[in-house]
Design an enzyme around this catalytic site. Structure first.
Site, PDB file in Angstrom:
ATOM      1  N   HIS A 298      -7.402  -5.564  -0.642  1.00  0.00           N
ATOM      2  CA  HIS A 298      -6.326  -4.548  -0.870  1.00  0.00           C
ATOM      3  C   HIS A 298      -4.904  -5.155  -0.716  1.00  0.00           C
ATOM      4  O   HIS A 298      -4.759  -6.242   0.235  1.00  0.00           O
ATOM      5  CB  HIS A 298      -6.400  -3.708   0.342  1.00  0.00           C
ATOM      6  CG  HIS A 298      -5.333  -2.402   0.377  1.00  0.00           C
ATOM      7  ND1 HIS A 298      -4.788  -2.045  -0.844  1.00  0.00           N
ATOM      8  CD2 HIS A 298      -4.744  -1.998   1.376  1.00  0.00           C
ATOM      9  CE1 HIS A 298      -4.132  -1.203  -0.465  1.00  0.00           C
ATOM     10  NE2 HIS A 298      -4.003  -1.072   0.800  1.00  0.00           N
TER      11      HIS A 298
ATOM     12  N   SER B  20       0.857  -1.318   0.022  1.00  0.00           N
ATOM     13  CA  SER B  20      -0.004   0.132   0.059  1.00  0.00           C
ATOM     14  C   SER B  20       0.723   1.438   0.118  1.00  0.00           C
ATOM     15  O   SER B  20       1.922   1.387  -0.991  1.00  0.00           O
ATOM     16  CB  SER B  20      -0.873   0.013   1.356  1.00  0.00           C
ATOM     17  OG  SER B  20      -1.792   0.606   1.056  1.00  0.00           O
TER      18      SER B  20
ATOM     19  N   ASP C 269      -9.140  -3.743  -6.437  1.00  0.00           N
ATOM     20  CA  ASP C 269      -8.278  -3.031  -4.937  1.00  0.00           C
ATOM     21  C   ASP C 269      -9.011  -1.759  -4.421  1.00  0.00           C
ATOM     22  O   ASP C 269      -9.037  -1.006  -5.454  1.00  0.00           O
ATOM     23  CB  ASP C 269      -6.802  -2.817  -5.047  1.00  0.00           C
ATOM     24  CG  ASP C 269      -6.131  -2.441  -3.711  1.00  0.00           C
ATOM     25  OD1 ASP C 269      -6.790  -1.656  -3.038  1.00  0.00           O
ATOM     26  OD2 ASP C 269      -5.070  -3.206  -3.761  1.00  0.00           O
TER      27      ASP C 269
END
Length: 515
Positions: A484, A229, A456
């Protein structure tokens, strides 16, 4: 609710929702990209100025989970003044288990910004990463400056944060707009009051430089790294600053560093809509779906209507905090990070529609990392501090947000308005941004693996495609699925490709796609 809160769920978060040797101690400017290229106004210190930091020895001690060690790393508070104040950073590791030749250290970061890398290591990565990887690498994490155990940014008390999370983020009149802007201003003022020393020095560029000090202190010639991320932006920034020191870098759930904040926020809004539509398609196929049994579009309309009802009349939760639109929206967004949370979300929505908001409030509390005693981790404080320093505000006035809101609502009829107004939060930040959007090429770095998940919610797939194309040595690995990030989330294809890269340096074939 912050549209740029990009955090890979840790093992604890997943459980909560139902549901990161020869020494090389040269420090210096010879391998650093220019400040302009990195998007930072900070000057690059020389190797001589940084030598005391690269030459330090860590004093390891037992801590936390059995088998893990902890230490404190020193770094300059201000890299423009390396001889001045210092900042202390929390480091943890678990040594390679064997068999096989040790490959050095593997640094991990779960994202955020604001996620505790040490917590992620001790609760998940250090025990949950594939055994062949843990056998060959010392697993290492450092809490970034301003985060968790590393001189954390603090902004509000628990009761103040409770009030902040309940402020209506879809204002319908000037009074509600004033209430929201006042909340943003009070949040920023609290950060300035409680964290003035560290607030100007928590940028991603500075954290990347801290990572290189740690690499040198650990005795690794190159940095091997898995970032999820926001951690992908951190890893790409490291490769930009130190391309000749980049080792095997995995950037999972990638960000696009070339996009301005407003576009990032709008893209992420569309990402949450895509994830919600996937949830809705699954939900309406079930006879007990609280959003009905029609189409995903009809489910979206039902959810939007429910949010509007909560805006007018919050429901009870069994405690002093009722469930209004703001907290309910956050709870739904939290469940979009992992499809394993969908059953809990269905139940929580069903209960809330019957007048009991406790379960949906629990999802929101998980997102904010609020404990049962009413205290919060510093996740959201660090998140704002890093985001507002890394890029200029998306919007500076309420008029600008009102003008942009229709484009957000087009991206997501369900979440768009609230996420548009959340984009105003950095407008009142007490420290001027030092970074700016720019392409990262990392010329001279070895192959870098960029991982993207097609549905995502937090880091849309097109960001991974873009980052992989920007990096001179980027290779895109695609996971056709939900949730995610992708590594360690159930795809043997993804895990095998990344494990192979980490263990022998062979990047996936260009265009490789997994399900």
């Amino acid at each position: 609710m912050d549209p740029r809160r990009l955090l890979q769920p840790s093992a604890v978060a997943l459980a909560t929702l139902g549901l990161l040797v020869s020494g090389c101690t040269d420090g210096g400017a010879s391998s650093m990209a220019s400040a302009a290229a990195s998007g930072s106004s900070a000057s690059s210190p020389s190797a001589k100025e940084l030598q005391p930091y690269y030459g330090q020895r860590l004093s390891w001690r037992a801590c936390g989970v059995p088998g893990f060690e902890c230490a404190t790393l020193r770094a300059p508070l201000d890299y423009a003044d390396p001889g001045g104040e210092q900042i202390k950073l929390a480091v943890s590791r678990v040594k390679a288990t064997g068999p096989g030749k040790r490959l050095g250290s593997l640094l991990v970061n779960p994202g955020g910004p604001g996620g505790s890398a040490v917590g992620y290591l001790q609760q998940y990565a250090g025990i949950g990463y594939p055994a062949p990887v843990r056998a060959r690498y010392d697993m290492v994490a450092v809490d970034p400056r301003g985060v968790a155990r590393s001189e954390p940014v603090q902004c509000l008390t628990g009761p103040q944060m409770d009030a902040y999370t309940q402020v209506d983020q879809t204002p319908d009149d000037p009074r509600e707009t004033d209430r929201l802007t006042t909340a943003f201003k009070d949040f920023a003022a609290g950060c300035k009051t409680r964290s003035a020393r560290v607030l100007p020095h928590v940028s991603t560029v500075e954290t990347a430089r801290d990572m290189d000090i740690l690499r040198g202190v650990l005795g690794d010639r190159r940095l091997n790294y898995v970032g999820a991320s926001y951690g992908t932006f951190l890893g790409a920034t490291y490769a930009e600053l130190f391309p000749d020191r980049a080792g095997r870098l995995v950037l999972d759930g990638a960000m696009d560093p070339s996009l301005p904040t407003a576009e990032l926020n709008r893209d992420q809004t569309a990402g949450f809509e895509t994830a919600f539509r996937a949830f809705a398609a699954d939900c309406v196929a079930r006879p007990d779906c609280p959003l009905g049994t029609g189409t995903p579009a009809q489910a979206a309309t039902r959810l939007k209507t429910f949010f509007a009802e909560l805006d007018r009349r919050p429901v009870a939760t069994g405690e002093a905090r009722p469930l209004g639109e703001a907290l309910a929206t956050t709870g739904v967004l939290a469940a979009m990070y992992d499809e394993g949370a969908w059953p809990r979300l269905r139940d929580a929505l069903a209960q809330a529609m019957r007048g009991d908001g406790a379960a949906l409030l629990g999802l929101a509390d998980s997102y904010y990392e609020r404990d049962a005693d009413g205290s919060y981790s510093n996740l959201m404080y660090a998140n704002a501090a890093v985001n507002c320093l890394d890029q200029p505000p998306a919007y500076r006035t309420t008029e600008a947000v009102a003008k942009a809101a229709p484009s957000f609502e087009k991206a997501s009829p369900v979440f768009g308005k609230g996420l548009a107004w959340a984009s105003l939060s950095c407008a009142y930040w007490p420290v001027k941004a030092t970074g700016s959007p720019h392409r990262i090429t990392a010329e001279g770095a070895p192959p870098i693996v960029v991982v993207g998940t097609t549905r995502d919610p937090a880091t849309p797939y097109k960001w991974a495609r873009s980052l992989a194309s920007q990096l001179s040595s980027g290779t895109l690995l695609t996971y056709d699925g939900d949730g995610h990030t992708a590594y360690g989330r159930g795809s043997d294809c993804i895990d095998t490709a990344i494990n192979t890269y980490l263990l022998d340096g062979t990047a996936p074939t260009p265009g490789k796609r997994c399900t």
